[in-house]
Write an enzyme that holds these catalytic residues in place. Structure first.
Site, PDB file in Angstrom:
ATOM      1  N   LYS A   1      21.257 -13.007   3.863  1.00  0.00           N
ATOM      2  CA  LYS A   1      20.279 -12.076   4.437  1.00  0.00           C
ATOM      3  C   LYS A   1      20.757 -11.698   5.829  1.00  0.00           C
ATOM      4  CE  LYS A   1      15.384 -11.740   5.776  1.00  0.00           C
ATOM      5  NZ  LYS A   1      14.088 -12.441   5.778  1.00  0.00           N
TER       6      LYS A   1
ATOM      7  N   LYS B   1      20.556  -9.448   0.738  1.00  0.00           N
ATOM      8  CA  LYS B   1      19.583  -8.555   1.374  1.00  0.00           C
ATOM      9  C   LYS B   1      20.097  -8.133   2.753  1.00  0.00           C
ATOM     10  CE  LYS B   1      14.801  -8.580   3.104  1.00  0.00           C
ATOM     11  NZ  LYS B   1      13.574  -9.366   3.309  1.00  0.00           N
TER      12      LYS B   1
END
Length: 340
Positions: free
Chosen positions: A210, A263
């Site tokens: 992420k 992400k």
């Protein structure tokens, strides 16, 4: 009068002819390594502690924040169209709910645990994923517990995050998805689930890669989770940090993650490919984040792209890069598009 020239060239090599392999619509489907299907899609739901809320999110077209009393009526038609999975994000809006350690995150009367129980009861076949983080619930808006100097207290943070994950599993969540990016939390969550007798039926879907960046603004509007001071660059990955991402992927796999999230997704397809190789035996999930979704809507509104075509193109890119699952705000549209 000018006439067109044609070069006198050697006959084309047999291996150069590819177009015969994709000249028909069915052939183009056969050439696709993975085709987007409804069971690949995970729909984010924002659940607030205002029971009758149904508030549109201005920066997230077609997305609303719902209270528990409005949830079933919204989800039911989506399930009827083929929705298989949702990921829950709690949004505490009541005054005085937030505190330094995110106590409200696993409050039995809070929005997430109420939503887990309600959705399990009303939609027994729906797969329930819970995002696990403290940022929505802390008074400072950071993803963990802080030292007095404002830095992350790793030990207390992972202890708290693991407790939240276990409590979501106890409430009936099929899957917990820690998104905090604090070192070591997968191991502690896994140990907590084992101790609670829940590891055999709880999937740990780690946000292993992420990245810190500019694409989370609409989500933070929806979840009311912006930090009150500083930023998250000390625990989310730097945008150019491919090596760090590879190390994080390997770490979370070794700590017991059952699946991996990358992400954002559109600008990080190289990381998705890395994830599919480093974690080759685990399902890889792309998170098409709020800013990516909003950008495509903005481009479509300007007439630059066709919304349906660009949505398919972006999501098929994730599958091509190695994803098997996609968390997507386009899920309601895809349920219609894939039916037609």
């Amino acid at each position: 009068m000018h006439t067109a020239d044609f070069l006198d060239i050697e006959p084309t090599e047999i291996s150069s002819i590819l177009s015969g392999g994709y000249n028909h619509p069915l052939l183009r489907e056969w050439q696709s390594e993975r085709q987007l299907k409804k069971n690949m899609l995970i729909f984010p739901l924002f659940i607030s502690d205002i029971p009758d809320e149904a508030t549109p999110i201005d920066s997230l077209p077609n997305i609303k924040r719902f209270g528990i009393n409005k949830l079933v009526d919204y989800v039911k038609p989506l399930v009827e169209k083929g929705l298989r999975s949702v990921i829950l994000f709690g949004v505490p809006l009541k005054e005085g709910t937030k505190d330094p350690v995110g106590t409200a995150a696993d409050d039995p009367e809070g929005p997430v645990i109420q939503a887990i129980k309600l959705l399990r009861k009303e939609f027994p076949e729906l797969y329930i994923i819970c995002d696990v983080c403290l940022c929505e619930y802390t008074s400072h808006g950071h993803c963990g517990v802080l030292y007095d100097d404002g830095t992350i207290n790793r030990e207390r943070s992972v202890s708290r995050i693991a407790a939240v994950a276990v409590n979501y599993a106890k409430a009936g969540a099929h899957c917990v998805a820690p998104s905090d990016m604090i070192d070591g939390r997968i191991k502690d969550i896994k140990k907590g689930l084992i101790s609670a007798g829940l590891a055999h039926k709880t999937f740990v879907l780690s946000y292993a890669a992420k990245f810190s960046g500019n694409l989370y603004g609409p989500f933070r509007d929806a979840a009311c989770s912006s930090p009150s001071n500083g930023d998250r660059k000390c625990y989310q990955l730097p945008q150019a940090g491919r090596g760090l991402a590879r190390r994080a992927l390997a770490r979370d796999k070794n700590e017991g993650a059952d699946g991996i999230i990358v992400k954002p997704s559109t600008f990080y397809l190289d990381i998705m490919r890395d994830a599919s190789e480093i974690c080759e035996d685990l399902p890889i999930c792309a998170y098409h984040v709020s800013g990516e979704y909003a950008m495509l809507h903005a481009a479509a509104e300007k007439g630059i792209v066709d919304l349906k075509s660009i949505a398919f193109e972006s999501h098929e890119g994730f599958l091509r890069a190695g994803a098997r699952l996609i968390i997507s705000y386009f899920t309601p549209e895809f349920l219609d598009w894939l039916s037609n």
